[in-house]
Write a protein that holds these residues in place. Structure first.
Motif, PDB file in Angstrom:
ATOM      1  N   MET A 155      -0.415   3.917  24.460  1.00 20.62           N
ATOM      2  CA  MET A 155      -0.496   4.600  23.167  1.00 20.62           C
ATOM      3  C   MET A 155       0.882   5.137  22.788  1.00 20.62           C
ATOM      4  O   MET A 155       1.530   5.831  23.576  1.00 20.62           O
ATOM      5  N   ASN A 156       1.327   4.797  21.615  1.00 20.44           N
ATOM      6  CA  ASN A 156       2.645   5.213  21.164  1.00 20.44           C
ATOM      7  C   ASN A 156       2.542   6.568  20.460  1.00 20.44           C
ATOM      8  O   ASN A 156       1.927   6.690  19.403  1.00 20.44           O
ATOM      9  N   ASN A 157       3.134   7.613  21.125  1.00 18.06           N
ATOM     10  CA  ASN A 157       3.080   8.969  20.569  1.00 18.06           C
ATOM     11  C   ASN A 157       4.355   9.336  19.816  1.00 18.06           C
ATOM     12  O   ASN A 157       4.567  10.497  19.478  1.00 18.06           O
ATOM     13  N   LYS A 158       5.212   8.343  19.600  1.00 18.34           N
ATOM     14  CA  LYS A 158       6.472   8.618  18.918  1.00 18.34           C
ATOM     15  C   LYS A 158       6.216   8.983  17.461  1.00 18.34           C
ATOM     16  O   LYS A 158       5.496   8.296  16.742  1.00 18.34           O
ATOM     17  N   ILE A 159       6.792  10.104  17.042  1.00 17.00           N
ATOM     18  CA  ILE A 159       6.607  10.581  15.686  1.00 17.00           C
ATOM     19  C   ILE A 159       7.611   9.894  14.774  1.00 17.00           C
ATOM     20  O   ILE A 159       8.809   9.900  15.031  1.00 17.00           O
ATOM     21  N   LYS A 160       7.109   9.293  13.715  1.00 18.85           N
ATOM     22  CA  LYS A 160       7.986   8.617  12.770  1.00 18.85           C
ATOM     23  C   LYS A 160       8.569   9.633  11.791  1.00 18.85           C
ATOM     24  O   LYS A 160       7.849  10.453  11.223  1.00 18.85           O
ATOM     25  N   LYS A 161       9.859   9.563  11.631  1.00 15.28           N
ATOM     26  CA  LYS A 161      10.538  10.483  10.720  1.00 15.28           C
ATOM     27  C   LYS A 161      10.567   9.898   9.323  1.00 15.28           C
ATOM     28  O   LYS A 161      10.897   8.730   9.133  1.00 15.28           O
ATOM     29  N   THR A 162      10.236  10.712   8.370  1.00 17.46           N
ATOM     30  CA  THR A 162      10.263  10.277   6.979  1.00 17.46           C
ATOM     31  C   THR A 162      11.702  10.313   6.461  1.00 17.46           C
ATOM     32  O   THR A 162      12.623  10.814   7.118  1.00 17.46           O
ATOM     33  N   PHE A 163      11.876   9.780   5.264  1.00 18.68           N
ATOM     34  CA  PHE A 163      13.209   9.772   4.656  1.00 18.68           C
ATOM     35  C   PHE A 163      13.710  11.200   4.430  1.00 18.68           C
ATOM     36  O   PHE A 163      14.889  11.495   4.645  1.00 18.68           O
ATOM     37  N   SER A 164      12.826  12.107   4.028  1.00 23.24           N
ATOM     38  CA  SER A 164      13.217  13.503   3.810  1.00 23.24           C
ATOM     39  C   SER A 164      13.615  14.172   5.124  1.00 23.24           C
ATOM     40  O   SER A 164      14.542  14.998   5.150  1.00 23.24           O
ATOM     41  N   ASP A 165      12.925  13.816   6.233  1.00 24.01           N
ATOM     42  CA  ASP A 165      13.289  14.365   7.535  1.00 24.01           C
ATOM     43  C   ASP A 165      14.691  13.924   7.934  1.00 24.01           C
ATOM     44  O   ASP A 165      15.490  14.718   8.441  1.00 24.01           O
ATOM     45  N   ARG A 166      14.987  12.639   7.721  1.00 20.40           N
ATOM     46  CA  ARG A 166      16.312  12.133   8.081  1.00 20.40           C
ATOM     47  C   ARG A 166      17.394  12.764   7.218  1.00 20.40           C
ATOM     48  O   ARG A 166      18.483  13.087   7.698  1.00 20.40           O
ATOM     49  N   CYS A 167      17.104  12.962   5.939  1.00 19.72           N
ATOM     50  CA  CYS A 167      18.077  13.618   5.055  1.00 19.72           C
ATOM     51  C   CYS A 167      18.325  15.065   5.492  1.00 19.72           C
ATOM     52  O   CYS A 167      19.460  15.538   5.511  1.00 19.72           O
ATOM     53  N   PHE A 168      17.239  15.750   5.846  1.00 17.83           N
ATOM     54  CA  PHE A 168      17.373  17.133   6.301  1.00 17.83           C
ATOM     55  C   PHE A 168      18.220  17.204   7.568  1.00 17.83           C
ATOM     56  O   PHE A 168      19.109  18.058   7.695  1.00 17.83           O
ATOM     57  N   ASN A 169      17.939  16.320   8.536  1.00 17.70           N
ATOM     58  CA  ASN A 169      18.702  16.321   9.789  1.00 17.70           C
ATOM     59  C   ASN A 169      20.176  16.014   9.544  1.00 17.70           C
ATOM     60  O   ASN A 169      21.063  16.605  10.169  1.00 17.70           O
ATOM     61  N   LEU A 170      20.447  15.069   8.634  1.00 16.62           N
ATOM     62  CA  LEU A 170      21.825  14.715   8.325  1.00 16.62           C
ATOM     63  C   LEU A 170      22.567  15.893   7.688  1.00 16.62           C
ATOM     64  O   LEU A 170      23.687  16.236   8.107  1.00 16.62           O
ATOM     65  N   ILE A 171      21.930  16.505   6.684  1.00 19.09           N
ATOM     66  CA  ILE A 171      22.571  17.643   6.009  1.00 19.09           C
ATOM     67  C   ILE A 171      22.757  18.812   6.973  1.00 19.09           C
ATOM     68  O   ILE A 171      23.802  19.466   6.996  1.00 19.09           O
ATOM     69  N   ASN A 172      21.736  19.052   7.791  1.00 14.83           N
ATOM     70  CA  ASN A 172      21.812  20.140   8.767  1.00 14.83           C
ATOM     71  C   ASN A 172      22.944  19.909   9.762  1.00 14.83           C
ATOM     72  O   ASN A 172      23.696  20.821  10.106  1.00 14.83           O
TER      73      ASN A 172
END
Length: 295
Positions: free
Chosen positions: A1-18
Motif C-alpha cells: 500500500m502506497n502511503n506517500k502523500i501527493k503534493k498539490t501545485f499549491s503545496d509545491r509553490c508554498f514550499n518553494l516560496i518558504n
C-alpha cells in the motif's frame, strides 16, 4: 500500500516560496559575519576602494591581526573577560539555581510575596546613580567583582529556571523525602540531573551577556589593566583609538590599515563566544520549551 502523500501545485509553490524566504533570511544573518571575517584578512587599500558585495578576500593578508595583537592590552583584556565570564557565570548559576529552587517550593513560606518582589525588579529599578553608590559602598568599585556580583541574577533567567524546576514530577521528590533526603540532596541528585537542558541554556545566556557587557566596566573600572575585551573593542571602534595597534605603520597607510584592524578586532572578540553555541545547541530548543511552560 502506497502511503506517500501527493503534493498539490499549491503545496509545491508554498514550499518553494518558504524555502526562498528562509534562504534570504539566512543570507541576511550570515553575510555580515562572513563579510567581517573576509574583510579582516583583505588588503586594506584594496578593501577601501572596493565597491559591491564582497565574497572573497582581496589580496589575503594577516597584517591586520598582526597589528591587532601588538596592542599590549588585548591579551590582558582577554584574560579579564575570561575571568568575568567563567567566574561570573558560575556565581550566577549558583545563585539562580538556589533562588529558583526556593521559589518552586509550593509549601515554602512567603513564596508568593517573594515572587512578586522578584517580578517587580523586571519593570522597576532604583536607577543608575543609586546602583553606582550601592556598588561603591560595598567596596566593589574598581574591581572586576563589580562586574560579577551586582548582576549575579537575571530575573528572566530565574523565572525560566523556576518554571523548569516546577515541571519536575513531584513523585520523585516524594520518594526522596520518604528515603530521608534533604533539600540539598533533592536539588543535587534529582532536580538538577533532569534539568540539564535548562541549565545549559541559562548558562549560555549568562555567558553571552557577560562576554558582551561593557557598560558596567566603563562605569566601575578606572585602571586600564582591568578593562575587559569589550571595552578595548569600544575604544577602537567608537573612539577610533588606534594608538596601540598601529605601531610600525606609516601615517599614509594608517587610514587604510585602521579599517581592517577594526574588522580583525571584531573577529577576535566574537569568534570565541560563537564557538560555544555548537556544544549547547542540542539543549537549546528543549531547554527553552521546558522553561517556558506556565507553572
Amino acid at each position: 500500500m502506497n502511503n506517500k502523500i501527493k503534493k498539490t501545485f499549491s503545496d509545491r509553490c508554498f514550499n518553494l516560496i518558504n524555502t526562498l524566504i528562509m534562504l534570504a533570511i539566512a543570507f541576511i544573518m550570515i553575510y555580515p559575519v562572513y563579510y567581517v571575517i573576509i574583510a579582516s584578512i583583505s588588503n586594506a587599500e584594496k578593501l577601501v576602494s572596493f565597491k559591491g558585495i564582497l565574497f572573497r578576500p582581496l589580496a589575503p593578508t594577516l597584517l591586520a591581526y598582526e597589528q591587532a595583537f601588538k596592542n599590549p592590552m588585548l591579551l590582558r583584556s582577554y584574560a579579564n573577560t575570561i575571568f568575568v565570564v567563567v567566574v561570573g557565570t558560575m556565581v550566577s548559576m549558583i545563585f539562580t539555581i538556589l533562588g529558583a529552587y526556593v521559589l518552586s517550593r509550593n509549601n515554602a513560606r512567603l513564596v508568593k510575596p517573594a515572587m512578586i518582589m522578584v517580578t517587580i525588579t523586571m519593570f522597576f529599578s532604583g536607577g543608575m546613580i543609586p546602583f553606582y553608590f550601592a556598588v561603591r559602598d560595598l567596596g566593589l568599585d574598581g574591581s572586576l567583582w563589580a562586574l560579577i556580583f551586582p548582576s549575579a541574577i537575571n530575573t528572566f533567567n530565574l523565572i525560566i529556571m523556576k518554571t523548569a524546576f516546577m515541571a519536575v514530577p513531584s513523585s520523585l521528590e516524594e520518594s526522596a523525602n520518604i528515603d530521608g533526603a534533604g533539600h540539598f540532596t533533592i536539588l543535587l541528585r534529582i532536580i538538577l540531573p533532569v534539568s540539564k537542558s535548562v541549565l545549559a541554556v541559562i548558562a549560555l545566556y549568562y555567558a553571552v551577556a557577560r562576554w558582551n557587557a561593557w557598560f558596567g566596566a566603563m562605569l566601575f573600572l578606572e585602571e586600564r589593566e582591568s578593562y575587559p575585551l569589550q571595552l578595548i573593542l569600544r575604544e577602537i571602534l567608537i573612539q577610533n583609538d588606534m594608538s596601540n595597534v598601529s605601531e610600525g605603520v606609516a601615517s599614509a597607510e594608517l587610514g587604510f590599515i585602521s579599517v581592517t584592524i577594526k574588522y580583525a578586532i571584531i573577529v577576535i572578540a566574537t569568534v570565541p563566544i560563537l564557538c560555544v553555541y555548537p556544544f549547547v545547541q542540542k539543549y537549546f530548543t528543549k531547554g527553552v520549551l521546558i522553561g517556558s511552560v506556565k507553572g
